[in-house]
Write a protein that holds these residues in place. Structure first.
Motif, PDB file in Angstrom:
ATOM      1  N   ALA A  14     -49.218  10.011 -27.937  1.00 15.62           N
ATOM      2  CA  ALA A  14     -48.597   9.587 -26.684  1.00 15.62           C
ATOM      3  C   ALA A  14     -48.667   8.066 -26.522  1.00 15.62           C
ATOM      4  O   ALA A  14     -47.712   7.437 -26.047  1.00 15.62           O
ATOM      5  N   ASP A  15     -49.792   7.463 -26.937  1.00 17.03           N
ATOM      6  CA  ASP A  15     -49.947   6.012 -26.821  1.00 17.03           C
ATOM      7  C   ASP A  15     -48.936   5.266 -27.685  1.00 17.03           C
ATOM      8  O   ASP A  15     -48.480   4.172 -27.327  1.00 17.03           O
ATOM      9  N   HIS A  16     -48.587   5.830 -28.842  1.00 21.12           N
ATOM     10  CA  HIS A  16     -47.675   5.145 -29.761  1.00 21.12           C
ATOM     11  C   HIS A  16     -46.210   5.519 -29.537  1.00 21.12           C
ATOM     12  O   HIS A  16     -45.332   4.907 -30.150  1.00 21.12           O
ATOM     13  N   GLU A  17     -45.964   6.484 -28.687  1.00 21.35           N
ATOM     14  CA  GLU A  17     -44.585   6.925 -28.471  1.00 21.35           C
ATOM     15  C   GLU A  17     -43.670   5.802 -28.001  1.00 21.35           C
ATOM     16  O   GLU A  17     -42.502   5.736 -28.427  1.00 21.35           O
ATOM     17  N   PRO A  18     -44.105   4.890 -27.112  1.00 22.97           N
ATOM     18  CA  PRO A  18     -43.202   3.814 -26.708  1.00 22.97           C
ATOM     19  C   PRO A  18     -42.731   2.940 -27.876  1.00 22.97           C
ATOM     20  O   PRO A  18     -41.587   2.476 -27.872  1.00 22.97           O
ATOM     21  N   MET A  19     -43.604   2.722 -28.868  1.00 21.61           N
ATOM     22  CA  MET A  19     -43.190   1.937 -30.027  1.00 21.61           C
ATOM     23  C   MET A  19     -42.134   2.682 -30.829  1.00 21.61           C
ATOM     24  O   MET A  19     -41.121   2.105 -31.250  1.00 21.61           O
ATOM     25  N   PHE A  20     -42.366   3.974 -31.049  1.00 17.78           N
ATOM     26  CA  PHE A  20     -41.385   4.761 -31.782  1.00 17.78           C
ATOM     27  C   PHE A  20     -40.062   4.812 -31.027  1.00 17.78           C
ATOM     28  O   PHE A  20     -38.983   4.653 -31.614  1.00 17.78           O
ATOM     29  N   ASP A  21     -40.129   5.005 -29.720  1.00 13.49           N
ATOM     30  CA  ASP A  21     -38.912   5.066 -28.917  1.00 13.49           C
ATOM     31  C   ASP A  21     -38.152   3.749 -28.981  1.00 13.49           C
ATOM     32  O   ASP A  21     -36.917   3.728 -29.056  1.00 13.49           O
ATOM     33  N   THR A  22     -38.884   2.625 -28.982  1.00  9.88           N
ATOM     34  CA  THR A  22     -38.250   1.313 -29.107  1.00  9.88           C
ATOM     35  C   THR A  22     -37.498   1.203 -30.421  1.00  9.88           C
ATOM     36  O   THR A  22     -36.357   0.721 -30.469  1.00  9.88           O
ATOM     37  N   GLU A  23     -38.123   1.650 -31.505  1.00  7.54           N
ATOM     38  CA  GLU A  23     -37.464   1.623 -32.812  1.00  7.54           C
ATOM     39  C   GLU A  23     -36.182   2.444 -32.802  1.00  7.54           C
ATOM     40  O   GLU A  23     -35.121   1.987 -33.243  1.00  7.54           O
ATOM     41  N   VAL A  24     -36.285   3.667 -32.328  1.00  4.20           N
ATOM     42  CA  VAL A  24     -35.131   4.570 -32.341  1.00  4.20           C
ATOM     43  C   VAL A  24     -33.972   3.972 -31.560  1.00  4.20           C
ATOM     44  O   VAL A  24     -32.820   3.981 -32.014  1.00  4.20           O
ATOM     45  N   ARG A  25     -34.258   3.442 -30.369  1.00  3.60           N
ATOM     46  CA  ARG A  25     -33.199   2.914 -29.515  1.00  3.60           C
ATOM     47  C   ARG A  25     -32.637   1.598 -30.045  1.00  3.60           C
ATOM     48  O   ARG A  25     -31.445   1.321 -29.894  1.00  3.60           O
ATOM     49  N   ALA A  26     -33.486   0.782 -30.653  1.00  4.54           N
ATOM     50  CA  ALA A  26     -33.025  -0.513 -31.163  1.00  4.54           C
ATOM     51  C   ALA A  26     -32.203  -0.356 -32.433  1.00  4.54           C
ATOM     52  O   ALA A  26     -31.194  -1.045 -32.623  1.00  4.54           O
ATOM     53  N   ILE A  27     -32.617   0.536 -33.304  1.00  2.00           N
ATOM     54  CA  ILE A  27     -31.910   0.715 -34.568  1.00  2.00           C
ATOM     55  C   ILE A  27     -30.594   1.448 -34.356  1.00  2.00           C
ATOM     56  O   ILE A  27     -29.584   1.144 -34.995  1.00  2.00           O
ATOM     57  N   THR A  28     -30.582   2.416 -33.473  1.00  3.00           N
ATOM     58  CA  THR A  28     -29.410   3.266 -33.227  1.00  3.00           C
ATOM     59  C   THR A  28     -28.809   3.767 -34.534  1.00  3.00           C
ATOM     60  O   THR A  28     -27.621   3.594 -34.807  1.00  3.00           O
ATOM     61  N   SER A  29     -29.639   4.362 -35.357  1.00  2.00           N
ATOM     62  CA  SER A  29     -29.147   4.951 -36.602  1.00  2.00           C
ATOM     63  C   SER A  29     -28.211   6.106 -36.281  1.00  2.00           C
ATOM     64  O   SER A  29     -28.159   6.604 -35.145  1.00  2.00           O
ATOM     65  N   HIS A  30     -27.495   6.531 -37.275  1.00  2.00           N
ATOM     66  CA  HIS A  30     -26.591   7.672 -37.106  1.00  2.00           C
ATOM     67  C   HIS A  30     -27.254   8.989 -37.492  1.00  2.00           C
ATOM     68  O   HIS A  30     -26.862  10.039 -36.999  1.00  2.00           O
ATOM     69  N   VAL A  31     -28.242   8.896 -38.381  1.00  2.00           N
ATOM     70  CA  VAL A  31     -28.887  10.102 -38.898  1.00  2.00           C
ATOM     71  C   VAL A  31     -30.397   9.941 -38.802  1.00  2.00           C
ATOM     72  O   VAL A  31     -30.960   8.940 -39.269  1.00  2.00           O
TER      73      VAL A  31
END
Length: 207
Positions: free
Chosen positions: A101-118
């Motif tokens: 839970a503590d690291h979820e914001p970092m992962f969420d930042t990556e996902v939203r910033a990269i906006t990969s397709h897959v």
């Protein structure tokens, strides 16, 4: 598209009070985001690069190379529109629910910033997390044998769950390579064409 950053190792400048610390690695404008669990499960504690340093990680890299997502295996691998990261970035302990839970914001930042397709979650925990947050699929009961190398439609992403490579048979490896090869032969980009809503002849696409 202009790069968010030319830095491949930890392009978003994350930091954590732990050692070893294994941040994301790859193209910050990636089309493909490979999501693992943590360094103790999927490797990288010595190199600081996700999916390195273990036989299972090396096997995954070879499959990604054969499937067209890497151009060279190694530590680090040579990526091609691919980003590698973990749900939990510290390699000094087995993570608790609070740690994730503590690291979820970092992962969420990556996902939203990269906006990969897959999105390609590796293993059950990563798949459950992606299902819970990026799809409408139920996350409480995940059958990795059935889901491995199959396409799931997410909320703005295609999702290809990957069975943990430490548990692969030769058939599992072949199935992943075949699925990635077929995917790359399609128009996998999850985009909306806005040209019909805007003046002029330019094609405008958004994620």
């Amino acid at each position: 598209m202009k790069n968010i950053t030319a830095t491949q190792h930890n392009p978003f400048g994350f930091d954590a009070p732990c050692e070893p610390f294994v941040p994301g690695y790859g193209d910050a404008n990636a089309d493909f985001h490979v999501v693992g669990d943590n360094p103790r499960v999927h490797g990288g504690s010595e190199s600081g690069i996700p999916f390195t340093g273990t036989p299972a990680a090396e096997r995954l890299q070879r499959a990604l190379l054969a499937g067209g997502l890497l151009t060279e295996v190694g530590t680090p691998p040579t990526v091609d529109k691919t980003y590698l990261s973990y749900l939990f970035l510290c390699g000094d302990r087995d993570p608790t629910a609070d740690d994730y839970a503590d690291h979820e914001p970092m992962f969420d930042t990556e996902v939203r910033a990269i906006t990969s397709h897959v999105l390609l979650p590796v293993g059950e925990r990563a798949t459950r997390h992606v299902f819970a947050n990026m799809t409408a699929e139920p996350a409480d009961s995940v059958d990795m044998e059935a889901l491995h190398a199959t396409e799931v439609r997410g909320s703005g992403w295609l999702v290809y769950p990957i069975k943990d490579p430490s548990e692969w048979t030769d058939a599992d490896e072949d199935a992943l390579v075949a699925a990635l090869t077929a995917l790359l032969a399609t128009d996998y980009r999850q985009e909306a064409e806005l040209g019909r809503f805007l003046p002029g002849d330019d094609v405008w696409r958004v994620r």
